[in-house]
Design an enzyme around this catalytic site. Structure first.
Site, mmCIF file in Angstrom:
data_model
loop_
_atom_site.group_PDB
_atom_site.id
_atom_site.type_symbol
_atom_site.label_atom_id
_atom_site.label_comp_id
_atom_site.label_asym_id
_atom_site.label_seq_id
_atom_site.Cartn_x
_atom_site.Cartn_y
_atom_site.Cartn_z
ATOM 1 N N LYS A 148 0.834 -1.193 0.000
ATOM 2 C CA LYS A 148 0.000 0.000 0.000
ATOM 3 C C LYS A 148 0.879 1.257 0.000
ATOM 4 O O LYS A 148 0.623 2.212 -0.731
ATOM 5 C CB LYS A 148 -0.875 -0.016 1.247
ATOM 6 C CG LYS A 148 -2.152 0.757 1.142
ATOM 7 C CD LYS A 148 -2.976 0.421 2.375
ATOM 8 C CE LYS A 148 -4.251 1.134 2.480
ATOM 9 N NZ LYS A 148 -4.916 0.861 3.764
ATOM 10 N N THR B 143 -12.578 5.121 15.789
ATOM 11 C CA THR B 143 -13.780 5.074 16.640
ATOM 12 C C THR B 143 -13.597 3.990 17.691
ATOM 13 O O THR B 143 -13.423 2.821 17.362
ATOM 14 C CB THR B 143 -15.013 4.776 15.770
ATOM 15 O OG1 THR B 143 -15.111 5.810 14.803
ATOM 16 C CG2 THR B 143 -16.282 4.739 16.610
ATOM 17 N N LEU C 167 -32.973 11.941 6.499
ATOM 18 C CA LEU C 167 -34.378 11.534 6.571
ATOM 19 C C LEU C 167 -34.818 10.964 5.231
ATOM 20 O O LEU C 167 -35.971 11.125 4.845
ATOM 21 C CB LEU C 167 -35.263 12.723 6.966
ATOM 22 C CG LEU C 167 -35.273 13.141 8.445
ATOM 23 C CD1 LEU C 167 -36.217 14.320 8.655
ATOM 24 C CD2 LEU C 167 -35.673 11.986 9.364
ATOM 25 N N ALA D 134 -35.873 7.852 3.387
ATOM 26 C CA ALA D 134 -36.264 6.447 3.589
ATOM 27 C C ALA D 134 -35.535 5.583 2.565
ATOM 28 O O ALA D 134 -35.263 6.017 1.440
ATOM 29 C CB ALA D 134 -37.775 6.309 3.438
ATOM 30 N N GLY E 104 -26.255 0.947 5.759
ATOM 31 C CA GLY E 104 -25.180 -0.042 5.856
ATOM 32 C C GLY E 104 -23.852 0.660 5.975
ATOM 33 O O GLY E 104 -23.775 1.767 6.506
ATOM 34 N N CYS F 114 -19.575 1.803 9.151
ATOM 35 C CA CYS F 114 -19.690 2.545 10.418
ATOM 36 C C CYS F 114 -20.995 2.292 11.174
ATOM 37 O O CYS F 114 -20.968 1.803 12.295
ATOM 38 C CB CYS F 114 -19.524 4.040 10.163
ATOM 39 S SG CYS F 114 -17.838 4.458 9.711
ATOM 40 N N ARG G 180 -18.579 -2.809 1.984
ATOM 41 C CA ARG G 180 -18.667 -3.416 3.321
ATOM 42 C C ARG G 180 -20.054 -3.185 3.913
ATOM 43 O O ARG G 180 -20.535 -2.072 3.930
ATOM 44 C CB ARG G 180 -17.586 -2.825 4.241
ATOM 45 C CG ARG G 180 -16.186 -3.299 3.876
ATOM 46 C CD ARG G 180 -15.144 -2.608 4.722
ATOM 47 N NE ARG G 180 -15.046 -1.182 4.420
ATOM 48 C CZ ARG G 180 -14.293 -0.323 5.113
ATOM 49 N NH1 ARG G 180 -13.600 -0.749 6.145
ATOM 50 N NH2 ARG G 180 -14.244 0.945 4.773
HETATM 51 C C1 UDX Z 1 -21.192 7.711 8.680
HETATM 52 C C2 UDX Z 1 -21.399 9.104 9.321
HETATM 53 O O1 UDX Z 1 -22.271 9.888 8.499
HETATM 54 C C3 UDX Z 1 -20.053 9.795 9.496
HETATM 55 O O2 UDX Z 1 -20.230 11.039 10.160
HETATM 56 C C4 UDX Z 1 -19.135 8.891 10.307
HETATM 57 O O3 UDX Z 1 -17.861 9.483 10.452
HETATM 58 C C5 UDX Z 1 -19.001 7.534 9.647
HETATM 59 O O4 UDX Z 1 -20.297 6.946 9.473
HETATM 60 P P1 UDX Z 1 -20.744 6.795 6.200
HETATM 61 O O5 UDX Z 1 -20.854 5.427 6.789
HETATM 62 O O6 UDX Z 1 -19.609 7.114 5.276
HETATM 63 O O7 UDX Z 1 -20.677 7.911 7.370
HETATM 64 O O8 UDX Z 1 -22.082 7.063 5.354
HETATM 65 P P2 UDX Z 1 -23.437 7.884 5.536
HETATM 66 O O9 UDX Z 1 -23.501 8.923 4.502
HETATM 67 O O10 UDX Z 1 -23.641 8.313 6.932
HETATM 68 O O11 UDX Z 1 -24.511 6.750 5.161
HETATM 69 C C6 UDX Z 1 -24.627 5.564 5.946
HETATM 70 C C7 UDX Z 1 -25.731 4.680 5.411
HETATM 71 O O12 UDX Z 1 -27.010 5.276 5.651
HETATM 72 C C8 UDX Z 1 -25.688 4.413 3.907
HETATM 73 O O13 UDX Z 1 -26.009 3.063 3.660
HETATM 74 C C9 UDX Z 1 -26.747 5.342 3.343
HETATM 75 O O14 UDX Z 1 -27.260 4.885 2.138
HETATM 76 C C10 UDX Z 1 -27.768 5.310 4.457
HETATM 77 N N1 UDX Z 1 -28.640 6.481 4.507
HETATM 78 C C11 UDX Z 1 -28.125 7.723 4.734
HETATM 79 C C12 UDX Z 1 -30.034 6.339 4.364
HETATM 80 O O15 UDX Z 1 -30.520 5.219 4.174
HETATM 81 N N2 UDX Z 1 -30.818 7.441 4.449
HETATM 82 C C13 UDX Z 1 -30.320 8.691 4.687
HETATM 83 O O16 UDX Z 1 -31.114 9.641 4.773
HETATM 84 C C14 UDX Z 1 -28.930 8.835 4.833
#
Ligand code: UDX
Length: 449
Positions: free
Chosen positions: A52, A138, A267, A269, A274, A277, A344
């Protein structure tokens, strides 16, 4: 969405330079290191994966993240960003050392802290003068204390040091933007000494800096992610009521979201959240709470609603298509969300696996995640990877939207209609307008509308 490198806060802030090491060049480490360099700090990124490191030195990027590659190249060329496989080298050259290594889930929902512990020992062994060790990964509350204890035990030089908690809030796909323009910076400390250096690092980012104790900073991260997941499960629960009552979840989200106390973001739906995080952090927070004597039933319900959402979506498909065995479905999206190649804990991959289990064949497309998806989906010929999103529906019994890539809104629906046995579209991300889909003659099933 990603701001260009030119619009970042840069040159005028390069007056005060900190020497920083980042241990771990995953999403968080690589983006953090690069953005620190971009505002003028001298950054050494360390990774024990030699391949890497070589790839990064040669100008390659192991992940897809909008705007990152350009920024890495610029900062490497400017001499502010370098890569090494040696932790000792990183520690030696830096005043502040950020730990940004993975904290993967354990089978019981807890967090595997062995990478953090190992890095703490390596950093301790290399320290010869005062250092600030910052935890960016985290971690469960109280990890900072453990890191400090480990460093004290393994540091032969017996030098002074401070441990700081500085959680990261970046979203994949928007990581550069989130890092360059953060809503806030959280700095958890046990005393005053490391505060000035932390402020110097973050002043160029022009965001409010909140200084707390270490435990509060650690909790802020889990509490923030859990709340955002809760917000999504909340609107997903509302979507069920909307479907049962004939209301439209998007109208409801707009209506409640305009209340500044609620806010419209997160918000939307969907077929569920997933990624690397939310699912992991929710399980971890529930486990941490349990260890502290609290049964976090609210968050368990958030998980349940999320799981139900996928079940409900699959049921929508089987209720409409009846038997899936020997049918072919087109699937748009494999990444866990837009703007990333990350698969993931992707709801899209989960969906594909469920459809395959029912005996369906799949024609799939993702703008970035097809390579990574190949490692997770079966290789027995049941899945065909289609380079052109407009060709996915050809010869299929139905088309399914699984990821919220904005370009899917521009998929050629007339062609899809011609390619499908019967025009049926299941939209797990509410990308299309139900009235327009009806006008085009589609049987169209989305979430909460
Ligand atoms: C998240 C947090 O937003 C971020 O602050 C933290 O540091 C890491 O975890 P991330 O996992 O990159 O970030 O993605 P995010 O944009 O939060 O979306 C997470 C999941 O929620 C995705 O699967 C997304 O499709 C879903 N989602 C998001 C919804 O289903 N509806 C929404 O309104 C927003």
């Amino acid at each position: 969405m990603t701001r260009s490198a030119r619009s970042h806060p840069t040159a005028d802030h390069r007056a005060s330079t900190m020497k920083i090491a980042i241990i771990g060049t995953g999403y968080v480490g690589l983006v953090t290191g690069t953005c620190f360099a971009e505002v003028g700090h001298e950054v050494t990124c360390v990774d024990n994966d030699v391949r890497k490191v070589e790839m990064l030195r040669a100008g390659g990027i192991p992940i897809y993240e909008p705007g990152l590659e350009e920024l890495v190249k610029q900062n490497v060329a400017a001499g502010r960003l370098r890569f090494t496989a040696s932790t000792a080298e990183g520690v030696e050259q830096s005043q502040v050392i950020f730990i940004a290594v993975p904290t993967p889930p354990l089978p019981d929902g807890g967090v595997d802290l062995s990478f953090i512990e190992k890095v703490a020992r390596e950093v301790a062994a290399a320290m010869t003068d005062y250092k600030i060790i910052v935890d960016k990964s985290t971690v469960p509350v109280k990890t900072g204390e453990k890191v400090a204890e480990t460093i004290r035990r393994y540091c032969k030089a017996k030098v002074e040091f401070d441990v700081v908690s500085n959680p990261e809030f970046l979203r994949e796909g928007f990581a550069v933007e989130d890092l360059m323009k953060p809503d806030r910076v959280v700095v958890g400390v046990a005393g005053e000494r490391p505060v000035a250096a932390m402020k110097e690092i973050y002043t160029p980012f022009k965001a409010p800096i909140i200084v707390t104790d270490i435990s509060s900073a650690e909790l802020i991260k889990h509490a923030a992610n859990s709340f955002l997941a809760l917000k999504i499960s909340y609107i997903n629960a509302i979507s069920v009521i909307c479907e049962a009552s004939g209301a439209n979840v998007q109208e409801v989200a707009n209506g409640i979201g305009m209340d500044a106390r609620i806010g419209r973001r997160f918000l939307d739906a969907s077929l569920g959240f997933g990624g690397s995080c939310f699912p992991k952090d929710l399980s971890a927070f529930i486990r941490i709470a349990e260890q502290l004597g609290y049964d976090f039933r609210l968050l368990k319900e958030v998980q349940r609603i999320n799981a139900d959402q996928m079940e409900r979506f699959v049921k929508k498909i089987t209720d409409t298509l009846w038997v899936l065995k020997d049918k072919t479905l087109g699937v748009l999206g494999l990444a866990f969300k837009q703007n990333t190649d990350d698969v993931r804990m992707s709801p899209a991959i989960d969906l594909c696996q469920r459809l395959l289990k029912e005996g369906a064949k799949l024609r799939v497309h993702d703008p970035q995640a097809m390579e990574k998806a190949k490692a997770l989906l079966p290789t027995d010929g049941q899945v065909t990877y289609v380079a052109d999103m407009n060709a996915v529906a050809d010869g299929c019994d139905a088309l399914v939207v699984a990821t919220e890539w904005p370009e899917f809104k521009r998929v050629d629906l007339e062609r899809a209609k011609r390619g499908l046995t019967h025009p049926i579209l299941f939209d797990g991300r509410n990308l299309f307008d139900p009235a327009e889909m009806a006008r085009l003659g589609f049987i169209y099933k989305s979430i909460g509308r």
